[in-house]
Design a protein around this motif. Structure first.
Motif, PDB file in Angstrom:
ATOM      1  N   LEU A 121       1.187  -1.229   0.217  1.00  0.00           N
ATOM      2  CA  LEU A 121      -0.072  -0.409  -0.120  1.00  0.00           C
ATOM      3  C   LEU A 121       1.317   1.380   0.029  1.00  0.00           C
ATOM      4  CD1 LEU A 121      -2.703   1.382  -0.511  1.00  0.00           C
ATOM      5  CD2 LEU A 121      -2.478   0.766   2.464  1.00  0.00           C
ATOM      6  N   ASP A 122       1.996   1.739   0.667  1.00  0.00           N
ATOM      7  CA  ASP A 122       2.493   2.464   1.452  1.00  0.00           C
ATOM      8  C   ASP A 122       3.207   3.117  -0.629  1.00  0.00           C
ATOM      9  OD1 ASP A 122       2.350   2.961   3.160  1.00  0.00           O
ATOM     10  OD2 ASP A 122       3.743   1.661   4.403  1.00  0.00           O
ATOM     11  N   ALA A 123       4.367   1.677  -1.008  1.00  0.00           N
ATOM     12  CA  ALA A 123       4.549   2.248  -2.073  1.00  0.00           C
ATOM     13  C   ALA A 123       3.855   2.147  -3.826  1.00  0.00           C
ATOM     14  CB  ALA A 123       4.719   1.075  -3.212  1.00  0.00           C
ATOM     15  N   PHE A 124       2.139   1.850  -3.585  1.00  0.00           N
ATOM     16  CA  PHE A 124       1.255   2.013  -4.050  1.00  0.00           C
ATOM     17  C   PHE A 124       1.184   3.258  -4.119  1.00  0.00           C
ATOM     18  CE2 PHE A 124      -3.349   2.954  -4.683  1.00  0.00           C
ATOM     19  CZ  PHE A 124      -3.912   3.232  -6.273  1.00  0.00           C
ATOM     20  N   LEU A 125       1.048   4.555  -2.865  1.00  0.00           N
ATOM     21  CA  LEU A 125       0.076   5.469  -2.716  1.00  0.00           C
ATOM     22  C   LEU A 125       1.483   6.769  -2.786  1.00  0.00           C
ATOM     23  CD1 LEU A 125      -1.699   4.701   0.369  1.00  0.00           C
ATOM     24  CD2 LEU A 125      -2.629   5.585  -1.207  1.00  0.00           C
ATOM     25  N   ALA A 126       3.176   6.648  -2.803  1.00  0.00           N
ATOM     26  CA  ALA A 126       3.799   7.294  -2.871  1.00  0.00           C
ATOM     27  C   ALA A 126       4.063   7.697  -4.560  1.00  0.00           C
ATOM     28  CB  ALA A 126       5.319   6.352  -2.657  1.00  0.00           C
ATOM     29  N   GLU A 127       3.480   7.362  -5.548  1.00  0.00           N
ATOM     30  CA  GLU A 127       2.596   8.037  -6.632  1.00  0.00           C
ATOM     31  C   GLU A 127       2.343   9.314  -5.925  1.00  0.00           C
ATOM     32  OE1 GLU A 127       1.474   4.821  -9.435  1.00  0.00           O
ATOM     33  OE2 GLU A 127       2.481   3.352  -8.685  1.00  0.00           O
ATOM     34  N   PRO A 128       2.277  10.036  -7.370  1.00  0.00           N
ATOM     35  CA  PRO A 128       1.620  11.155  -6.842  1.00  0.00           C
ATOM     36  C   PRO A 128       0.220  11.540  -7.692  1.00  0.00           C
ATOM     37  CG  PRO A 128       3.477  11.090  -9.179  1.00  0.00           C
ATOM     38  CD  PRO A 128       4.169  10.300  -8.304  1.00  0.00           C
ATOM     39  N   GLY A 129      -0.608  12.363  -7.227  1.00  0.00           N
ATOM     40  CA  GLY A 129      -1.610  12.118  -7.468  1.00  0.00           C
ATOM     41  C   GLY A 129      -3.014  11.616  -6.997  1.00  0.00           C
ATOM     42  N   VAL A 130      -4.230  11.235  -7.119  1.00  0.00           N
ATOM     43  CA  VAL A 130      -5.431  10.545  -6.282  1.00  0.00           C
ATOM     44  C   VAL A 130      -4.861   9.468  -6.114  1.00  0.00           C
ATOM     45  CG1 VAL A 130      -7.935  11.005  -6.309  1.00  0.00           C
ATOM     46  CG2 VAL A 130      -6.822  13.385  -6.337  1.00  0.00           C
ATOM     47  N   ALA A 131      -5.680   8.873  -5.212  1.00  0.00           N
ATOM     48  CA  ALA A 131      -5.395   6.895  -5.392  1.00  0.00           C
ATOM     49  C   ALA A 131      -6.715   7.176  -4.535  1.00  0.00           C
ATOM     50  CB  ALA A 131      -4.620   6.723  -4.565  1.00  0.00           C
ATOM     51  N   VAL A 132      -8.044   6.128  -4.870  1.00  0.00           N
ATOM     52  CA  VAL A 132      -8.914   5.807  -4.165  1.00  0.00           C
ATOM     53  C   VAL A 132      -8.522   4.106  -3.951  1.00  0.00           C
ATOM     54  CG1 VAL A 132      -9.982   4.840  -6.450  1.00  0.00           C
ATOM     55  CG2 VAL A 132     -11.496   5.097  -4.171  1.00  0.00           C
ATOM     56  N   ILE A 133      -8.813   4.050  -2.686  1.00  0.00           N
ATOM     57  CA  ILE A 133      -8.416   1.983  -2.175  1.00  0.00           C
ATOM     58  C   ILE A 133      -9.844   1.851  -1.923  1.00  0.00           C
ATOM     59  CG2 ILE A 133      -7.554   1.613  -0.386  1.00  0.00           C
ATOM     60  CD1 ILE A 133      -5.718   3.061   0.349  1.00  0.00           C
ATOM     61  N   PHE A 134     -10.451   0.882  -2.941  1.00  0.00           N
ATOM     62  CA  PHE A 134     -11.632  -0.633  -3.120  1.00  0.00           C
ATOM     63  C   PHE A 134     -11.048  -1.112  -1.052  1.00  0.00           C
ATOM     64  CE2 PHE A 134     -14.095  -2.635  -4.768  1.00  0.00           C
ATOM     65  CZ  PHE A 134     -16.014  -2.216  -4.501  1.00  0.00           C
ATOM     66  N   LEU A 135     -11.877  -0.695  -0.836  1.00  0.00           N
ATOM     67  CA  LEU A 135     -12.405  -2.387   0.657  1.00  0.00           C
ATOM     68  C   LEU A 135     -14.450  -2.839   0.504  1.00  0.00           C
ATOM     69  CD1 LEU A 135     -11.055   0.289   3.224  1.00  0.00           C
ATOM     70  CD2 LEU A 135      -9.967  -1.862   3.049  1.00  0.00           C
ATOM     71  N   TRP A 136     -13.700  -3.407  -0.123  1.00  0.00           N
ATOM     72  CA  TRP A 136     -14.649  -4.283  -0.845  1.00  0.00           C
ATOM     73  C   TRP A 136     -15.936  -5.365  -0.038  1.00  0.00           C
ATOM     74  CZ3 TRP A 136     -14.131  -9.200  -2.457  1.00  0.00           C
ATOM     75  CH2 TRP A 136     -12.712 -10.050  -2.627  1.00  0.00           C
ATOM     76  N   GLY A 137     -14.780  -6.212   0.964  1.00  0.00           N
ATOM     77  CA  GLY A 137     -15.337  -7.210   2.023  1.00  0.00           C
ATOM     78  C   GLY A 137     -15.692  -8.096   0.866  1.00  0.00           C
TER      79      GLY A 137
END
Length: 161
Positions: A37-53
């Motif tokens: 997750l941290d590497a994914f979020l380190a990329e610039p810009g907007v990100a959405v994390i989808f918690l789907w269950g």
């Protein structure tokens, strides 16, 4: 493709619904877990994390998986930012939940340059959903409502108050 993205579902995961797989494998999509997750979020810009269950317990997660790309198109058409989508692997849901305080399923956690913007939980009517996403995207980066008590600096006079 970056090191944080994978086009295959997690190896240890139960059967992943095709709608969820499609979201993770779409351009700008990726499977994420507590280690990536941290590497994914380190990329610039907007990100959405989808918690789907679990789709059996939370059938709305499949509706959100269908609506999320349409929300992206609508936000972009209105001049808003695009985003990358991190689909949380099932075994990482609780760790990501604790980090962002997103206890409802399904949940969309929005971040800008790794900083928390807000969470939209559940399935909403289209107009409400779009307005809520636009509101969150316009918000300033803030502290995530994770579980815990904020830590404050100790008093400088040596006292406890």
């Amino acid at each position: 493709m970056t090191a944080t993205q994978s086009l295959t579902p997690p190896a240890a995961a139960p059967a992943i619904p095709p709608l969820i797989e499609r979201l993770a494998s779409a351009p700008g999509g990726a499977w994420v877990n507590d280690a990536t997750l941290d590497a994914f979020l380190a990329e610039p810009g907007v990100a959405v994390i989808f918690l789907w269950g679990d789709p059996v317990r939370f059938p709305e997660c499949l509706d959100v998986a269908v609506v999320l790309p349409e929300l992206l198109k609508a936000v972009r058409a209105a001049g808003g930012p695009g985003w990358r989508t991190g689909v949380v692997e099932p075994q990482a849901e609780m760790a990501v939940d604790r980090r962002y305080g997103a206890s409802r399923r399904p949940a969309l956690v929005f971040l800008r340059d790794g900083g928390y913007l807000g969470t939209v939980g559940g399935m909403l009517d289209w107009d409400v959903f779009l307005a809520e996403v636009q509101r969150v995207l316009a918000a300033p980066v803030t502290r995530a409502p994770s579980i815990g008590i904020p830590v404050r600096a100790a008093a400088s006079d040596g006292g406890c108050h």
